[in-house]
Design an enzyme around this catalytic site. Structure first.
Site, PDB file in Angstrom:
ATOM      1  N   CYS A  91       0.805  -1.224   0.000  1.00 30.23           N
ATOM      2  CA  CYS A  91       0.000   0.000   0.000  1.00 30.23           C
ATOM      3  C   CYS A  91       0.846   1.285   0.000  1.00 30.23           C
ATOM      4  CB  CYS A  91      -0.997  -0.066   1.152  1.00 30.23           C
ATOM      5  SG  CYS A  91      -2.419   0.996   0.889  1.00 30.23           S
ATOM      6  N   HIS A 190      -3.105  -5.516   2.447  1.00 27.65           N
ATOM      7  CA  HIS A 190      -2.710  -5.709   3.843  1.00 27.65           C
ATOM      8  C   HIS A 190      -3.391  -7.004   4.273  1.00 27.65           C
ATOM      9  CE1 HIS A 190      -1.533  -1.458   4.592  1.00 27.65           C
ATOM     10  NE2 HIS A 190      -2.541  -1.128   3.820  1.00 27.65           N
TER      11      HIS A 190
HETATM   12  N1  GLN Z   1      -1.786   7.003   1.425  1.00 19.49           N
HETATM   13  C1  GLN Z   1      -2.282   5.851   0.889  1.00 19.49           C
HETATM   14  C2  GLN Z   1      -3.698   5.881   0.376  1.00 19.49           C
HETATM   15  O1  GLN Z   1      -4.674   6.076   1.103  1.00 19.49           O
HETATM   16  C3  GLN Z   1      -1.851   4.619   1.607  1.00 19.49           C
HETATM   17  C4  GLN Z   1      -2.831   3.912   2.495  1.00 19.49           C
HETATM   18  C5  GLN Z   1      -2.315   2.632   3.084  1.00 19.49           C
HETATM   19  O2  GLN Z   1      -1.114   2.368   3.140  1.00 19.49           O
HETATM   20  N2  GLN Z   1      -3.221   1.833   3.600  1.00 19.49           N
HETATM   21  O3  GLN Z   1      -3.865   5.726  -0.780  1.00 19.49           O
END
Ligand code: GLN
Length: 239
Positions: A91, A190
């Site tokens: 992510c 995740h």
């Molecule tokens: N900043 C990112 C987004 O919302 C990463 C989010 C995450 O790592 N869960 O797209």
């Protein structure tokens, strides 16, 4: 045998049990008597040479410091990639493996260009379980949990890690999930990813060992009954 694993910026980027990926890699090595040489890399520290690098996810504000710190070591990371080191980014970490992440507000966060990809914040947040299919694993299903508003687009030789059957993946439009170029892998999943996808965990361990020993590696089989009951419990489920 032995592998060295560098965990990039765990204090900033560790969401939804991302650390479970490290625990899975460690246990699956130890169960096979493969030594697991682990180190954390924090802001401002030089990144050591490793066989496998891992970076988790986090919020936009945590990505700012990581982007600055990691960008200073871009050339080193690119040379590691070109030597065959394995990278897994989840992510927020995945977004910084591309050329940049443009948040909704504020400056563009520069990435290290391990992947030919870029990310821009979208108006909608994608939250839920994901099921996706990958062409390099048999069986081919990968599961995980996504929560992001960034929309990622892949270019040229950077190919999707998988194609979503449930969920949104990279951008909610083209059905792609995650990315791969050489041994660099990025994904929005995740969950944690590797505890629920033992085949993918073993694939990464195998690549890291093959890079290190420059030989074909076949890992000993493990009993993955518990891992597969976790995996199967989310196959096809959106939430
Ligand atoms: N900043 C990112 C987004 O919302 C990463 C989010 C995450 O790592 N869960 O797209």
């Amino acid at each position: 045998m032995k592998i060295s694993v560098g965990h990039l910026y765990p204090k900033q980027l560790n969401l939804y049990g991302d650390l479970g990926n490290i625990i899975t890699l460690k246990k699956r090595c130890e169960w096979r008597d493969i030594e697991f040489d682990y180190c954390e890399i924090n802001l401002g520290e030089d990144i050591p040479e490793s066989d496998l690098y891992f970076i988790g996810g986090g919020q936009d504000k945590e990505q700012i410091d990581v982007s600055k710190a990691m960008y200073l070591q871009k050339d080193f990371l690119l040379s590691q990639r070109d030597k065959g080191a394995v990278f897994l980014g989840i992510c927020g970490g995945y977004q910084l493996f591309g050329h940049y992440y443009q948040p909704f507000e504020g400056e563009k966060l520069l990435g290290v260009s391990l992947l030919d990809a870029y990310t821009v914040a979208g108006k909608k947040r994608f939250i839920g379980n994901v099921t996706a299919k990958s062409d390099f694993l048999t069986p081919d299903t990968i599961v995980g949990f996504e929560n992001h508003s960034g929309l990622t687009y892949l270019q040229n030789e950077t190919k999707p890690l998988a194609f979503v059957t449930v969920g949104n993946g990279n951008n909610g439009k083209d059905k792609t999930e995650g990315a791969r170029y050489k041994n660099v892998f990025g994904t929005y999943l995740h969950g944690s990813l590797l505890p629920k996808n033992p085949l993918l965990a073993d694939y990464l361990i195998t690549l890291a060992l093959e890079k290190k020993y420059q030989d074909k590696i076949v890992l000993k089989k493990l009993n993955d009954e518990i891992e597969y009951s976790a995996h199967n419990s989310v196959v096809g489920k959106a939430y």
